[in-house]
Design a protein around this motif. Sequence first.
Motif, PDB file in Angstrom:
ATOM      1  N   SER A  82     -13.089  16.370 -27.030  1.00 57.21           N
ATOM      2  CA  SER A  82     -13.550  15.370 -28.011  1.00 57.21           C
ATOM      3  C   SER A  82     -13.823  14.049 -27.296  1.00 57.21           C
ATOM      4  O   SER A  82     -13.027  13.099 -27.392  1.00 57.21           O
ATOM      5  N   PRO A  83     -14.937  13.981 -26.583  1.00 57.24           N
ATOM      6  CA  PRO A  83     -15.182  12.791 -25.751  1.00 57.24           C
ATOM      7  C   PRO A  83     -15.319  11.498 -26.543  1.00 57.24           C
ATOM      8  O   PRO A  83     -15.145  10.419 -25.984  1.00 57.24           O
ATOM      9  N   ARG A  84     -15.598  11.594 -27.849  1.00 58.18           N
ATOM     10  CA  ARG A  84     -15.738  10.346 -28.620  1.00 58.18           C
ATOM     11  C   ARG A  84     -14.403   9.911 -29.242  1.00 58.18           C
ATOM     12  O   ARG A  84     -14.302   8.853 -29.850  1.00 58.18           O
ATOM     13  N   ALA A  85     -13.387  10.747 -29.134  1.00 58.44           N
ATOM     14  CA  ALA A  85     -12.088  10.393 -29.724  1.00 58.44           C
ATOM     15  C   ALA A  85     -11.340   9.421 -28.810  1.00 58.44           C
ATOM     16  O   ALA A  85     -11.639   9.292 -27.620  1.00 58.44           O
ATOM     17  N   GLU A  86     -10.350   8.765 -29.414  1.00 51.30           N
ATOM     18  CA  GLU A  86      -9.471   7.879 -28.654  1.00 51.30           C
ATOM     19  C   GLU A  86      -8.157   8.653 -28.506  1.00 51.30           C
ATOM     20  O   GLU A  86      -7.487   8.919 -29.506  1.00 51.30           O
ATOM     21  N   VAL A  87      -7.847   9.060 -27.296  1.00 53.16           N
ATOM     22  CA  VAL A  87      -6.670   9.911 -27.092  1.00 53.16           C
ATOM     23  C   VAL A  87      -5.518   9.064 -26.558  1.00 53.16           C
ATOM     24  O   VAL A  87      -5.679   8.357 -25.551  1.00 53.16           O
ATOM     25  N   TRP A  88      -4.375   9.150 -27.230  1.00 48.32           N
ATOM     26  CA  TRP A  88      -3.165   8.451 -26.761  1.00 48.32           C
ATOM     27  C   TRP A  88      -2.232   9.476 -26.140  1.00 48.32           C
ATOM     28  O   TRP A  88      -1.868  10.463 -26.777  1.00 48.32           O
ATOM     29  N   ALA A  89      -1.855   9.228 -24.897  1.00 45.70           N
ATOM     30  CA  ALA A  89      -0.946  10.098 -24.154  1.00 45.70           C
ATOM     31  C   ALA A  89       0.348   9.310 -23.978  1.00 45.70           C
ATOM     32  O   ALA A  89       0.367   8.285 -23.294  1.00 45.70           O
ATOM     33  N   VAL A  90       1.414   9.780 -24.619  1.00 49.60           N
ATOM     34  CA  VAL A  90       2.650   8.993 -24.692  1.00 49.60           C
ATOM     35  C   VAL A  90       3.795   9.742 -24.022  1.00 49.60           C
ATOM     36  O   VAL A  90       4.000  10.936 -24.269  1.00 49.60           O
ATOM     37  N   ASP A  91       4.528   9.050 -23.189  1.00 50.38           N
ATOM     38  CA  ASP A  91       5.701   9.673 -22.560  1.00 50.38           C
ATOM     39  C   ASP A  91       6.705   8.584 -22.183  1.00 50.38           C
ATOM     40  O   ASP A  91       6.329   7.440 -21.892  1.00 50.38           O
ATOM     41  N   VAL A  92       7.988   8.969 -22.162  1.00 52.24           N
ATOM     42  CA  VAL A  92       9.022   8.032 -21.719  1.00 52.24           C
ATOM     43  C   VAL A  92       9.099   7.962 -20.197  1.00 52.24           C
ATOM     44  O   VAL A  92       9.659   7.013 -19.643  1.00 52.24           O
ATOM     45  N   ASN A  93       8.577   8.965 -19.517  1.00 55.26           N
ATOM     46  CA  ASN A  93       8.739   9.090 -18.069  1.00 55.26           C
ATOM     47  C   ASN A  93       7.609   8.327 -17.361  1.00 55.26           C
ATOM     48  O   ASN A  93       6.425   8.664 -17.474  1.00 55.26           O
ATOM     49  N   ALA A  94       7.989   7.283 -16.625  1.00 57.83           N
ATOM     50  CA  ALA A  94       6.983   6.405 -16.001  1.00 57.83           C
ATOM     51  C   ALA A  94       6.132   7.160 -14.986  1.00 57.83           C
ATOM     52  O   ALA A  94       4.928   6.922 -14.862  1.00 57.83           O
ATOM     53  N   ARG A  95       6.748   8.066 -14.232  1.00 54.40           N
ATOM     54  CA  ARG A  95       5.972   8.820 -13.232  1.00 54.40           C
ATOM     55  C   ARG A  95       4.941   9.708 -13.936  1.00 54.40           C
ATOM     56  O   ARG A  95       3.801   9.834 -13.483  1.00 54.40           O
ATOM     57  N   ALA A  96       5.361  10.323 -15.049  1.00 59.00           N
ATOM     58  CA  ALA A  96       4.419  11.153 -15.814  1.00 59.00           C
ATOM     59  C   ALA A  96       3.247  10.296 -16.297  1.00 59.00           C
ATOM     60  O   ALA A  96       2.079  10.714 -16.214  1.00 59.00           O
ATOM     61  N   ARG A  97       3.547   9.100 -16.757  1.00 57.86           N
ATOM     62  CA  ARG A  97       2.462   8.229 -17.254  1.00 57.86           C
ATOM     63  C   ARG A  97       1.495   7.865 -16.126  1.00 57.86           C
ATOM     64  O   ARG A  97       0.281   7.858 -16.321  1.00 57.86           O
ATOM     65  N   GLU A  98       2.043   7.573 -14.946  1.00 61.83           N
ATOM     66  CA  GLU A  98       1.159   7.230 -13.809  1.00 61.83           C
ATOM     67  C   GLU A  98       0.229   8.396 -13.479  1.00 61.83           C
ATOM     68  O   GLU A  98      -0.961   8.209 -13.226  1.00 61.83           O
ATOM     69  N   LEU A  99       0.805   9.614 -13.483  1.00 62.73           N
ATOM     70  CA  LEU A  99      -0.006  10.793 -13.161  1.00 62.73           C
ATOM     71  C   LEU A  99      -1.058  11.026 -14.240  1.00 62.73           C
ATOM     72  O   LEU A  99      -2.219  11.339 -13.946  1.00 62.73           O
ATOM     73  N   ALA A 100      -0.649  10.879 -15.493  1.00 65.60           N
ATOM     74  CA  ALA A 100      -1.605  11.099 -16.596  1.00 65.60           C
ATOM     75  C   ALA A 100      -2.753  10.096 -16.501  1.00 65.60           C
ATOM     76  O   ALA A 100      -3.924  10.451 -16.689  1.00 65.60           O
ATOM     77  N   ALA A 101      -2.421   8.854 -16.173  1.00 66.51           N
ATOM     78  CA  ALA A 101      -3.469   7.831 -16.058  1.00 66.51           C
ATOM     79  C   ALA A 101      -4.386   8.154 -14.872  1.00 66.51           C
ATOM     80  O   ALA A 101      -5.615   8.000 -14.958  1.00 66.51           O
ATOM     81  N   ALA A 102      -3.809   8.625 -13.760  1.00 57.87           N
ATOM     82  CA  ALA A 102      -4.635   8.983 -12.587  1.00 57.87           C
ATOM     83  C   ALA A 102      -5.532  10.166 -12.925  1.00 57.87           C
ATOM     84  O   ALA A 102      -6.714  10.196 -12.539  1.00 57.87           O
ATOM     85  N   ASN A 103      -4.996  11.134 -13.661  1.00 60.36           N
ATOM     86  CA  ASN A 103      -5.816  12.296 -14.030  1.00 60.36           C
ATOM     87  C   ASN A 103      -6.967  11.884 -14.944  1.00 60.36           C
ATOM     88  O   ASN A 103      -8.094  12.357 -14.786  1.00 60.36           O
ATOM     89  N   ALA A 104      -6.675  10.995 -15.894  1.00 62.41           N
ATOM     90  CA  ALA A 104      -7.742  10.524 -16.793  1.00 62.41           C
ATOM     91  C   ALA A 104      -8.819   9.810 -15.985  1.00 62.41           C
ATOM     92  O   ALA A 104     -10.021  10.027 -16.193  1.00 62.41           O
TER      93      ALA A 104
END
Length: 204
Positions: A82-104
Amino acid sequence: MPAPDHYFTADPTGRAVERRVRLRVDDRSVSLRSATGVFSAERVDPGTRVLLRTAPRPPGEGALLDLGCGYGPIACALALRSPRAEVWAVDVNARARELAAANAADLGLNGLHVAAPGEVPDDVRFAAIYSNPPVRVGKAALHDLLWQWRPRLQPAAAAHLVVARHLGSDSLQRWLEEQGWPTTRLGSERGYRVLRVQRAGEDA
Ligand SMILES: C[S@@+](CC[C@H](N)C(=O)[O-])C[C@H]1O[C@@H](n2cnc3c(N)ncnc32)[C@H](O)[C@@H]1O
């Protein structure tokens, strides 16, 4: 069995040893970064794969939530579908968030926002939630988490959860129904159940 650290640790302390895993989304195969200290670092979790195969495709627009995103396989799949959607990826784990942001960023997914739970603006209402939730935090914490995010669903929207049968999918389904949240089992594969939970109730 003791819960693995990544379920409780906001900041894993061990050195991050980076890995690469492949995620299949429809006819595309993409490479994602993962690392030690996050959930299922060696391969995309089988439950996550069952969720992505079984749950309905995400709405094309609006805000979508991946609750407990880890390094982001579900969030990335939602954003690719869904390229037009706004996707929120939420996690308590800071390392997971960094990886998710790098993947995005690697995949050019500009509509994917990675956030700690308290960072999602209060006025965002989700057109759908997709989650491989952190069941190993224990029943009470999991129930609190679902109570916390349910009011953020739009009135007619649903959450799609994948839970292993041996980790209590059937008792979770009973509990969801006891809360007055209509819950359907969408599928069952390889020991995982995919549940569709509708928002309902007096404040819906
Ligand atoms: C079962 S893992 C799924 C990870 C990822 N979605 C995947 O499919 O690989 C659950 C995730 O929930 C995160 N988590 C635990 N407690 C949380 C909370 N209170 N709020 C948000 N995320 C949480 C964990 O850090 C973990 O990354």
